[in-house]
Write an enzyme that holds these catalytic residues in place. Structure first.
Site, PDB file in Angstrom:
ATOM      1  N   GLY A   1      21.432 -45.992 -64.339  1.00  8.38           N
ATOM      2  CA  GLY A   1      20.126 -46.547 -63.980  1.00  8.38           C
ATOM      3  C   GLY A   1      20.170 -47.657 -62.950  1.00  8.38           C
ATOM      4  N   SER A   2      21.166 -47.650 -62.068  1.00 10.37           N
ATOM      5  CA  SER A   2      21.192 -48.731 -61.056  1.00 10.37           C
ATOM      6  C   SER A   2      19.973 -48.614 -60.140  1.00 10.37           C
ATOM      7  CB  SER A   2      22.495 -48.717 -60.257  1.00 10.37           C
ATOM      8  OG  SER A   2      22.570 -47.584 -59.424  1.00 10.37           O
ATOM      9  N   ASN A   3      19.551 -47.396 -59.838  1.00 14.50           N
ATOM     10  CA  ASN A   3      18.336 -47.236 -59.014  1.00 14.50           C
ATOM     11  C   ASN A   3      17.095 -47.668 -59.775  1.00 14.50           C
ATOM     12  OD1 ASN A   3      18.736 -45.920 -56.242  1.00 14.50           O
ATOM     13  ND2 ASN A   3      20.136 -44.756 -57.566  1.00 14.50           N
TER      14      ASN A   3
ATOM     15  N   LEU B   1      18.351 -36.275 -64.780  1.00 13.53           N
ATOM     16  CA  LEU B   1      19.132 -35.059 -64.541  1.00 13.53           C
ATOM     17  C   LEU B   1      18.608 -33.827 -65.273  1.00 13.53           C
ATOM     18  CD1 LEU B   1      22.690 -36.697 -64.441  1.00 13.53           C
ATOM     19  CD2 LEU B   1      21.000 -36.411 -62.610  1.00 13.53           C
TER      20      LEU B   1
ATOM     21  N   ILE C   1      12.100 -30.991 -64.145  1.00 11.47           N
ATOM     22  CA  ILE C   1      10.764 -31.468 -64.501  1.00 11.47           C
ATOM     23  C   ILE C   1       9.893 -30.267 -64.866  1.00 11.47           C
ATOM     24  CG2 ILE C   1       8.702 -32.625 -63.566  1.00 11.47           C
ATOM     25  CD1 ILE C   1      11.076 -34.482 -64.188  1.00 11.47           C
TER      26      ILE C   1
ATOM     27  N   ASN D   1      11.468 -38.038 -56.091  1.00 10.64           N
ATOM     28  CA  ASN D   1      12.864 -37.935 -56.536  1.00 10.64           C
ATOM     29  C   ASN D   1      13.798 -38.481 -55.472  1.00 10.64           C
ATOM     30  OD1 ASN D   1      15.092 -37.007 -58.168  1.00 10.64           O
ATOM     31  ND2 ASN D   1      15.319 -35.263 -56.785  1.00 10.64           N
TER      32      ASN D   1
ATOM     33  N   HIS E   1      17.717 -37.838 -54.144  1.00 17.50           N
ATOM     34  CA  HIS E   1      18.825 -36.890 -54.271  1.00 17.50           C
ATOM     35  C   HIS E   1      19.981 -37.382 -53.395  1.00 17.50           C
ATOM     36  CE1 HIS E   1      20.673 -33.062 -55.254  1.00 17.50           C
ATOM     37  NE2 HIS E   1      21.143 -33.093 -54.028  1.00 17.50           N
TER      38      HIS E   1
ATOM     39  N   ASP F   1      14.638 -29.380 -55.846  1.00 13.49           N
ATOM     40  CA  ASP F   1      15.102 -30.073 -54.624  1.00 13.49           C
ATOM     41  C   ASP F   1      14.473 -29.535 -53.337  1.00 13.49           C
ATOM     42  OD1 ASP F   1      16.735 -31.749 -56.115  1.00 13.49           O
ATOM     43  OD2 ASP F   1      18.481 -30.441 -55.943  1.00 13.49           O
TER      44      ASP F   1
ATOM     45  N   GLU G   1      20.880 -45.834 -51.277  1.00 14.28           N
ATOM     46  CA  GLU G   1      19.777 -45.695 -52.245  1.00 14.28           C
ATOM     47  C   GLU G   1      19.141 -47.049 -52.544  1.00 14.28           C
ATOM     48  OE1 GLU G   1      21.194 -41.659 -54.535  1.00 14.28           O
ATOM     49  OE2 GLU G   1      21.681 -43.553 -55.503  1.00 14.28           O
TER      50      GLU G   1
HETATM   51  C1  GAR Z   1      22.011 -41.387 -57.924  1.00 12.56           C
HETATM   52  O1  GAR Z   1      23.009 -41.322 -56.948  1.00 12.56           O
HETATM   53  C2  GAR Z   1      20.955 -40.323 -57.679  1.00 12.56           C
HETATM   54  O2  GAR Z   1      20.783 -40.005 -56.327  1.00 12.56           O
HETATM   55  C3  GAR Z   1      21.540 -39.147 -58.412  1.00 12.56           C
HETATM   56  O3  GAR Z   1      22.088 -39.685 -59.579  1.00 12.56           O
HETATM   57  C4  GAR Z   1      22.569 -41.011 -59.299  1.00 12.56           C
HETATM   58  C5  GAR Z   1      22.082 -41.936 -60.394  1.00 12.56           C
HETATM   59  O4  GAR Z   1      22.650 -43.211 -60.262  1.00 12.56           O
HETATM   60  N1  GAR Z   1      20.517 -38.155 -58.671  1.00 12.56           N
HETATM   61  C6  GAR Z   1      20.748 -36.848 -58.683  1.00 12.56           C
HETATM   62  O5  GAR Z   1      21.847 -36.372 -58.502  1.00 12.56           O
HETATM   63  C7  GAR Z   1      19.502 -35.986 -58.919  1.00 12.56           C
HETATM   64  N2  GAR Z   1      19.768 -34.612 -58.599  1.00 12.56           N
HETATM   65  P1  GAR Z   1      22.037 -44.441 -61.053  1.00 12.56           P
HETATM   66  O6  GAR Z   1      21.908 -44.011 -62.513  1.00 12.56           O
HETATM   67  O7  GAR Z   1      23.045 -45.551 -60.899  1.00 12.56           O
HETATM   68  O8  GAR Z   1      20.716 -44.766 -60.455  1.00 12.56           O
END
Ligand code: GAR
Length: 190
Positions: free
Chosen positions: A14-16, A87, A90, A104, A106, A147, A176
């Protein structure tokens, strides 16, 4: 004036999600109403709670079926749903309720390295195996095809000869974290 209400869906670290929470923390226009996760032990759950953000859980079966998450979004008057490392696919019911309001992120330059099974480290491994010279991120609207929704923005990074999975992951996270909240803001505030 009514604030724009966000729900953030996240499955892992969940850093994003946390970066988005921080970005809108003192906003007059945008409010994060809750984080929803399908993983009861995901790190995002405690991180969001530490920031006093409400956390809701839905099982994989509930996500797939759709009614529960539609109800939660309706009950919280959600305007936009942000997928930040969520992941699971939806459900159509949610896409029908929010036809162009699910955003989203990606970790590749779509349409390359998208589709089923292409998430997180799997994407970076495939990029490195194919000896790509660049990669990047795509921020897009979610539609019923995995996607393939309208692209809002893409950001690129170069891949060096010494690139490792970890170093590529770091570059992608940097892109990101420095771009996703701003693109969300530009998209939802008109
Ligand atoms: C991120 O890099 C995001 O782009 C990817 O999962 C990671 C989650 O990182 N998403 C996908 O691959 C979706 N298909 P985070 O938990 O540190 O935010």
């Amino acid at each position: 004036m009514k604030k724009i209400n966000l729900a953030i869906f996240a499955s892992g670290t969940g850093s994003n999600a946390m970066n988005i929470i921080q970005y809108f923390k003192n906003s007059d226009a945008v409010q994060v109403q809750f984080v929803l996760s399908n993983k009861p032990d995901a790190k995002i759950i405690t991180s969001a709670q530490d920031e006093n953000v409400k956390v809701l859980l839905a099982s994989n079966a509930e996500v797939e079926e759709g009614d529960k998450i539609v109800e939660l979004c309706t009950a919280h008057d959600i305007d936009y749903i942000i997928l930040a490392g969520f992941l699971r696919k939806i459900p159509l019911k949610l896409i029908e309720k929010y036809p162009s309001q699910i955003i989203n992120i990606h970790p590749s330059l779509l349409p390359k390295y998208g589709g089923k099974g292409m998430y997180g480290a799997n994407v970076h491994k495939a990029v490195l195996e194919n000896k790509e010279q660049e990669s990047g991120i795509t921020i897009h609207i979610v539609n019923s095809e995995f996607d393939k929704g309208e692209i809002l923005a893409q950001f690129k990074c170069a891949i060096s000869n010494e690139e490792t999975l970890e170093s590529l992951q770091q570059k992608i996270h940097y892109l990101e974290h420095t771009n996703f909240p701003q693109i969300i803001e530009k998209t939802i505030i008109k």
